[in-house]
Design a protein around this motif. Structure first.
Motif, short mmCIF file in Angstrom:
data_model
loop_
_atom_site.label_atom_id
_atom_site.label_comp_id
_atom_site.label_asym_id
_atom_site.label_seq_id
_atom_site.Cartn_x
_atom_site.Cartn_y
_atom_site.Cartn_z
N ARG A 46 69.96 30.92 43.98
CA ARG A 46 68.80 31.65 43.43
C ARG A 46 69.05 32.30 42.03
O ARG A 46 69.72 32.98 42.00
CB ARG A 46 67.92 32.24 44.44
CG ARG A 46 68.66 33.66 44.93
CD ARG A 46 67.91 34.58 45.92
NE ARG A 46 68.75 34.95 46.53
CZ ARG A 46 69.30 35.24 47.82
NH1 ARG A 46 68.22 34.61 48.86
NH2 ARG A 46 69.99 35.88 48.42
N ARG A 96 69.78 26.87 48.41
CA ARG A 96 68.84 27.26 47.38
C ARG A 96 69.02 29.12 47.41
O ARG A 96 68.80 29.73 46.67
CB ARG A 96 67.48 27.03 47.52
CG ARG A 96 67.24 25.58 47.79
CD ARG A 96 66.28 25.17 46.37
NE ARG A 96 66.06 23.67 46.22
CZ ARG A 96 66.78 22.97 45.43
NH1 ARG A 96 67.55 23.60 44.68
NH2 ARG A 96 66.66 21.74 45.23
N ASP A 147 71.69 20.80 40.07
CA ASP A 147 71.18 19.95 41.15
C ASP A 147 72.39 19.08 41.85
O ASP A 147 72.45 18.81 42.91
CB ASP A 147 69.88 19.16 41.05
CG ASP A 147 68.73 20.06 41.40
OD1 ASP A 147 68.80 21.12 41.53
OD2 ASP A 147 67.65 19.50 41.11
#
Ligand SMILES: CC1=C(CCC(=O)O)c2cc3nc(cc4[nH]c(cc5[nH]c(cc1n2)c(C)c5CCC(=O)O)c(CCC(=O)O)c4C)C(CCC(=O)O)=C3C
Ligand SMILES: [Fe+2]
Length: 398
Positions: A59, A55, A65
């Motif tokens: 970012r 993550r 995903d």
């Protein structure tokens, strides 16, 4: 001034030393640095770190995903541990030893962009120790958003978030892809693998050398490097890799004349992003699959875009590319990365000395004939079209 220039100008808060604010892009006067920042990428050190780390890396980037799951699986396979932090700890030690041996009394602070120890902690630690004029070595050799500007922006972000603006200055060592200490490992590796193939009875003309680097979006590639230089298709990023690969092959051909008949190509790996977005091609595994049809019987894969054996090398090359070669019935060799080889560590010391001395550009070591890398990136260098401009160290405003 274009809109893009205006946006850049507004964003370009400068956090380099006064001497580093050179309009020509080179600092050719001595600077008395207090310490070195070894700025790394960072990696997880256990299963629980994997997702939070991913993550951090992605970012605000819109990486799907499914891609994160896929990458998480690569780390899980190795116990959730990336080898990259251990490698940077080792590099820090080797660098401290080499600096001492050359009589340079500077502390080395190691911090990462994406995982602990974070850059913000170590810059604070340096400032607390009174080391406020800092020189950063980013563990990334080429020009592009991900390999140059991202480090510059993160270092500027650190100065802002720690409240050390006005106290700490951070300059950055030039992209070092063309330093002899960096390319040495590739020359030795290609030489050794070609010799191995010849000993195994492979004819020189049946050998392929694939120089592999991280794929990036073509929009990033086109904007890599100084904008006022025409780098050709793929920008500075592709041009620099091509130049290193060509130079490496020329050296190897001097060492083993039979290598004159071996072919080589620059290929890309580790693509992410949405499928609709164009990234640099061809992919290393696609090219390997085509090699038998081109009459090749052996392939050496050279991780020319990478400084050490991190996950991209262990998974995408040692696992996937090795498998593709085995399916294609090819002999396979993956050549070493620079890592902590004495040539590379001494090369980093030379890059540090260059800046301590303010060495004239003409006297700096480099193996290619491309424009010498700038100490101070030009306006708009290595722009990321998706994210726009943020404040960055080691740059000049237009
Ligand atoms: C040019 C380049 C380098 C070389 C220069 C440098 O060293 O900086 C590099 C290094 C590295 N990349 C690394 C890991 C990852 N990179 C990712 C994602 C991305 N990389 C990109 C480019 C590069 N990456 C890009 C354009 C993306 C897409 C998203 C974005 O624009 O950010 C992702 C997210 C998932 C994925 O999409 O793969 C991960 C986990 C690790 C650590 C490996 C370890 O743990 O051993 C290292 C050294
Ligand atoms: Fe840059």
């Amino acid at each position: 001034m274009t809109d893009r220039d205006a946006a850049h100008s507004a964003a370009d808060v400068l956090y380099g030393s006064e001497a580093a604010r050179s309009a020509e892009g080179y600092v050719q006067t001595p600077v008395a640095y207090d310490g070195i920042i070894l700025a790394g990428f960072g990696g997880p050190e256990g299963q629980d770190d994997v997702i939070p780390f991913l993550r951090n890396v992605t970012r605000g980037r819109g990486i799907p995903d499914e891609r994160l799951e896929e990458v998480a699986h690569h780390y899980r396979h190795f116990g959730g541990v990336s080898p990259i932090n251990a490698q940077n700890r080792e590099l820090k030690l080797a660098l401290e030893t080499a600096l001492q041996a050359r009589g340079i009394d500077l502390p080395v602070y190691w911090g990462n962009r994406n995982w602990a120890p974070y850059l913000a902690e170590v810059v604070t630690e340096a400032a607390d120790a009174g080391d406020t004029t800092l020189l950063a070595f980013a563990t990334s050799a080429y020009s592009s958003f991900s390999s140059c500007r991202q480090y510059r922006e993160d270092l500027a972000g650190v100065i802002e978030e720690t409240g050390l603006a006005g106290t700490v200055t951070i300059d950055k060592i030039r992209p070092f892809y063309d330093h002899p200490g960096f390319v040495d490992a590739f020359v030795q590796g290609v030489r050794a693998s070609i010799e191995g193939f010849l000993e195994a009875g492979i004819a020189p003309a049946d050998i392929e050398v694939l120089f592999s680097t991280h794929s990036i979006p073509t929009t990033d590639a086109e904007r890599s490097g100084a904008r006022d230089i025409d780098w050709g298709e793929g920008g500075a990023y592709a041009a620099q890799h091509e130049a290193v690969a060509a130079w490496t092959m020329a050296q190897v051909r001097d060492l083993i004349p039979a290598a004159a008949d071996a072919s080589w190509e620059l290929v890309y790996q580790s693509r992410s992003g949405p499928p609709s977005q164009p990234w640099l091609e061809p992919d290393v595994c696609d090219v390997i699959a085509e090699l038998p049809a081109r009459g090749r019987r052996a392939v050496a894969v050279v991780p020319v875009g990478f400084m050490s054996d991190h996950m991209e090398v262990l998974w995408d090359l040692d696992t996937e590319a090795a498998e593709a070669a085995s399916e294609a019935g090819l002999l396979f060799a993956r050549t070493p990365t620079p890592g902590v080889s004495p040539a590379f560590v001494d090369g980093i010391v030379d890059l540090i000395e260059e800046r301590l001395e303010g060495r004239p550009v003409a006297e700096r070591q480099r193996v290619t004939t491309l424009t010498p890398s700038f100490d101070i990136c030009r306006p708009g260098c290595c722009e990321n079209v998706r994210a726009g401009f943020k404040p960055a160290v080691a740059g000049v405003a237009p």
